[in-house]
Design an enzyme around this catalytic site. Structure first.
Site, PDB file in Angstrom:
ATOM      1  N   LYS A 188       1.722  -2.660   2.072  1.00  0.00           N
ATOM      2  CA  LYS A 188       2.076  -3.958   1.485  1.00  0.00           C
ATOM      3  C   LYS A 188       3.254  -3.811   0.514  1.00  0.00           C
ATOM      4  O   LYS A 188       3.831  -2.739   0.402  1.00  0.00           O
ATOM      5  CB  LYS A 188       0.836  -4.567   0.814  1.00  0.00           C
ATOM      6  CG  LYS A 188      -0.394  -4.652   1.746  1.00  0.00           C
ATOM      7  CD  LYS A 188      -0.262  -5.674   2.865  1.00  0.00           C
ATOM      8  CE  LYS A 188      -1.277  -5.497   3.979  1.00  0.00           C
ATOM      9  NZ  LYS A 188      -2.621  -5.971   3.721  1.00  0.00           N
TER      10      LYS A 188
HETATM   11  C1  LIG Z   1      -3.957  -6.224   4.290  1.00  0.00           C
HETATM   12  C2  LIG Z   1      -4.551  -7.567   4.396  1.00  0.00           C
HETATM   13  C3  LIG Z   1      -5.843  -7.883   3.923  1.00  0.00           C
HETATM   14  C4  LIG Z   1      -6.786  -6.841   3.425  1.00  0.00           C
HETATM   15  O1  LIG Z   1      -6.264  -6.083   2.422  1.00  0.00           O
HETATM   16  P1  LIG Z   1      -7.061  -4.809   1.870  1.00  0.00           P
HETATM   17  O2  LIG Z   1      -6.447  -4.586   0.521  1.00  0.00           O
HETATM   18  O3  LIG Z   1      -6.773  -3.700   2.827  1.00  0.00           O
HETATM   19  O4  LIG Z   1      -8.501  -5.142   1.796  1.00  0.00           O
HETATM   20  C5  LIG Z   1      -6.267  -9.189   3.993  1.00  0.00           C
HETATM   21  N1  LIG Z   1      -5.493 -10.153   4.500  1.00  0.00           N
HETATM   22  C6  LIG Z   1      -4.256  -9.900   4.988  1.00  0.00           C
HETATM   23  C7  LIG Z   1      -3.446 -11.021   5.517  1.00  0.00           C
HETATM   24  C8  LIG Z   1      -3.762  -8.600   4.964  1.00  0.00           C
HETATM   25  O5  LIG Z   1      -2.557  -8.341   5.474  1.00  0.00           O
END
Ligand SMILES: *Cc1c(COP(=O)(O)O)cnc(C)c1O
Length: 389
Positions: A188
């Site tokens: 991210k």
């Molecule tokens: C990555 C992601 C999540 C989950 O994130 P985590 O921190 O891995 O639990 C939820 N929603 C979206 C749209 C994502 O891209």
């Protein structure tokens, strides 16, 4: 292999984690609050609640909004499964709203139509979770207007979108929603290894989420249900979890946050590079709505089925063979076996399914070199140009 996404860890990041390791607190120390306040401030929200992942943030956000058995949560099919699973954790039922064919975000027209039907059937949702796909904000004004009319709560899944803006304000300001959630998974925009954070302007939702991340325990005498035994007292007043982030993660996140603007600018520059250089290839490039400034988490193209010499599957394989780490976002959630067993079928959300059939995410990360981008573009040109034509 040029990866589709990659974290950037600097010497300052490492030093700030080491500082925590040498300090008195490696969890539940001062780094957490500093990180929470910094994120809340950066998106103009009143409260920040740091947790172990965006998934846990979504879960406690749903609980803070009192989602439970008998309720339903609606989200986009074009998302990671976590945006829907959080409702199931609460015992609610899940439903989906098809996407806009240009932005790939939840379609407000489809939402309005589904709400009209649900009102007639007495099955309005309690919570709607719009997902800011690829870092581009959903039409939050439209969603807010529907929330006011039909009385549902809104959780923005901004896992892709820290650093993005909508109508001139940061995503996360919660002007149009109750709670916004960010992810700090390594792919991210900024990372804490694993981690997530919920922001809100509502002090009641905030205090509920602080409590739920640590077992439902309160040390606030005002919230205790019985007379405290003494100054050591804490009381569990509801069922919560251990969803805490630790101080090493929070220190890393705080250090990363200092580079948020630089990251988003570099991502934008790379996205604009793709926009300019992919012209002429049989690809649908991403549409940017004028109300939004994306954080450019993903750069997704759709293979133009009518004119491309190869389909998405073949293109994916060819690029991987050339060392280009492409990916696909997302397999529509309702087509996952678990969700099909709940009664969803292929064909239920045709816009998301058509998009998915042609979509491919190209490498994009802040430390991507121009030469790496040139290699991706050259590989695409090679794969999409018919020899002799
Ligand atoms: C990555 C992601 C999540 C989950 O994130 P985590 O921190 O891995 O639990 C939820 N929603 C979206 C749209 C994502 O891209």
């Amino acid at each position: 292999m040029i990866p589709y996404g990659r974290q950037d860890i600097t010497e300052e990041d490492i030093a700030s984690v080491v500082d925590v390791l040498r300090s008195d607190f490696i969890t539940q120390g001062p780094a957490i609050e500093r990180f929470e306040q910094a994120v809340a401030e950066c998106c103009n929200a009143a409260h920040g609640i740091a947790v172990s992942s965006a998934t846990s943030a979504l879960h406690i956000a749903c609980l803070a909004l009192e989602l439970g058995p008998g309720d339903s949560l609606w989200t986009s099919p074009n998302t990671f499964v976590a945006s829907a699973n959080c409702g199931l954790y609460c015992g609610a039922t899940i439903d989906f709203v098809d996407i806009d064919p240009r932005t790939y975000n939840m379609s407000v027209d489809a939402l309005a139509a589904k709400l009209t039907q649900a009102e007639a059937a007495g099955s309005l949702p309690k919570v709607v979770v719009p997902v800011h796909f690829s870092g581009q904000s959903c039409d939050m004004k439209g969603i807010r207007a529907l929330a006011d009319r039909y009385g549902f709560k809104v959780i923005e899944d901004a896992s892709h979108a820290i650093g993005a803006r909508y109508l001139g304000e940061p995503v996360g300001c919660c002007r149009y929603s109750d709670i916004t959630v960010f992810s700090f998974h390594p792919v991210k925009i900024i990372t804490t290894g694993e981690g997530g954070l919920a922001v809100t302007n509502d002090p009641i939702f905030a205090s509920r989420m602080y409590r739920l991340r640590t077992h439902g325990i309160t040390r606030d005498p005002g919230l205790m249900q019985e007379q405290a035994d003494g100054p050591w007292s804490y009381q569990q007043i509801e069922l919560g979890f251990n969803y805490r982030m630790n101080d090493m993660q929070a220190a890393l996140g705080y250090s990363q946050l200092q580079r948020l603007d630089a990251y988003v600018s570099r991502r934008r520059e790379l996205a604009e590079g793709y926009d300019a250089q992919l012209i002429g290839l049989p690809l649908v490039r991403p549409f940017q709505h004028p109300d939004t400034d994306s954080s450019h988490h993903l750069y997704v193209v759709q293979v133009d089925q009518g004119t491309a010499p190869v389909g998405r599957g073949m293109l994916f394989n060819q690029l991987r063979e050339c060392g280009i780490g492409v990916n696909v976002h997302y397999i529509p959630v309702h087509t996952q076996p678990y969700y099909r067993a709940l009664g969803f079928r292929r064909g239920d959300y045709p816009v998301a399914e058509r998009y998915y059939a042609n979509a491919i995410s190209l490498p994009l990360f802040p430390k991507m070199e121009d030469t790496q981008q040139d290699a991706v573009i050259a590989a695409l040109e090679h794969a999409l140009t018919v020899p002799g034509k």
